[in-house]
Design an enzyme around this catalytic site. Structure first.
Site, PDB file in Angstrom:
ATOM      1  N   GLY A  29      -7.855  15.906  -1.616  1.00  0.00           N
ATOM      2  CA  GLY A  29      -8.152  14.273  -1.053  1.00  0.00           C
ATOM      3  C   GLY A  29      -8.184  14.380   0.520  1.00  0.00           C
ATOM      4  N   GLY A  39      -4.683  12.499   4.075  1.00  0.00           N
ATOM      5  CA  GLY A  39      -5.014  14.055   3.913  1.00  0.00           C
ATOM      6  C   GLY A  39      -5.611  14.434   5.118  1.00  0.00           C
ATOM      7  N   TYR A  94       1.556   3.322 -10.685  1.00  0.00           N
ATOM      8  CA  TYR A  94       1.455   4.070  -9.650  1.00  0.00           C
ATOM      9  C   TYR A  94       2.861   4.587  -9.051  1.00  0.00           C
ATOM     10  CZ  TYR A  94       1.436   5.191  -4.316  1.00  0.00           C
ATOM     11  OH  TYR A  94       1.130   6.032  -3.127  1.00  0.00           O
ATOM     12  N   GLY A 107      -8.000   9.113   5.447  1.00  0.00           N
ATOM     13  CA  GLY A 107      -6.638   8.846   5.468  1.00  0.00           C
ATOM     14  C   GLY A 107      -5.477   9.847   5.691  1.00  0.00           C
TER      15      GLY A 107
END
Ligand code: NAD
Length: 264
Positions: free
Chosen positions: A14, A20, A154, A18
């Site tokens: 990912g 990553g 989450y 962001g």
């Protein structure tokens, strides 16, 4: 400080945007070879171009795979045979009232946030043990400990990552492989921009107001009272990826802006 990452090969799940992406960038700056991942080849190519702009000498490639699709994960593993550093970063988040979260969504969150790291670690961890060197880093969240009322699904997946990480670390005893978790706090990624937009729409306020309300009402214990930058998270991850961090194993390391009040 030389982080001794030259010649190390890393996979960051990912990482087309962001946190990553920032981790991939820092690792490349330190001279590591990096394989990035996202869901589409177009997004991967865009990210590679941006990374090469920042680090012209970057040794970076990418493999597309959607972590909600086991067959695509297998295709990724067929292409990436060996890594020294695995960063399990891919993850999704979305505010949703508990009663509206369907079974399908619970399972999707579990598959993308938890099984992604399980599937990659199951493949790379034995190889790291066999060569007696490796780093696995799970990107969890402060939400693993302080479960957010606006996205309980989450938080649950992030707590699960802590268990997997600590459990795997137990299996490294006496080796030079380490498995750790980094817990970012609220961090200004592209994904968080969407998250704030959803909160603003739900409360019918501006995005600036939603952001201020977020720290006032939902994360009041944050000591920095702002979002962390993605590079502030990547700095810690890059250190943990380094041979210099050898004495840190089985740990849950925070870059949470002081949000968690517990000392341990
Ligand atoms: P983001 O949405 O900005 O980026 C997510 C990345 O993951 C993107 O590259 C996206 O392509 C990829 N991705 C999403 N779903 C995928 C899938 N099914 N298969 C493959 N790739 C997929 O998110 P971010 O804020 O950078 O978050 C990254 C990680 O950090 C996540 O695990 C998240 O839970 C964690 N985290 C973020 C924050 C925060 O405030 N931003 C705080 C704590 C933890």
């Amino acid at each position: 400080m030389d982080l001794q990452l030259k010649g190390k090969r890393a996979l960051v799940s990912g990482s087309t945007q962001g946190i990553g992406f920032a981790i991939a960038l820092q690792l490349l700056k330190e001279g590591a070879t990096v394989i990035i991942n996202g869901r589409s080849t177009a997004r991967i190519n865009e990210a590679i171009a941006k990374l090469k702009q920042e680090v012209p000498t970057a040794d970076v490639t990418g493999v597309a795979a959607d972590f909600s699709n086991a067959a695509e994960v297998q295709q990724l593993l067929d292409q990436v045979k060996d890594v020294d550093i695995l960063v399990n970063n891919a993850g999704i988040f979305e505010p949703k009232p508990f009663v509206e979260i369907t079974d399908e969504e619970w399972l999707r969150f579990f598959e993308v946030n938890v099984l992604s790291g399980v599937r990659l670690s199951r493949y790379f961890f034995p190889k790291m043990l066999a060569k007696n060197w490796g780093r696995i880093i799970f990107i969890a969240s402060e939400s693993a400990i302080m479960i957010p009322e606006e996205m309980i699904h989450y938080g649950t997946t992030k707590t699960a990552q802590l268990s997997i990480s600590r459990g795997l670390a137990e299996l490294t005893k006496g080796t030079d492989v380490t498995v750790n978790t980094v817990l970012p706090g609220p961090t200004k990624s592209e994904g968080v921009d969407d998250f704030i937009k959803k909160l603003a729409d739900a409360d019918n306020v501006s995005q600036d107001q939603a952001e201020a309300d977020f720290f006032k009402n939902k994360r009041p214990s944050s000591l920095i009272q702002r979002f962390a930058t993605v590079s502030e998270i990547a700095n810690l991850v890059t250190y943990v990826a380094s041979p210099l961090s050898a004495a840190t194993n089985g740990a849950a390391l925070r870059a949470d802006g002081g949000l968690l009040r517990t000392i341990f």
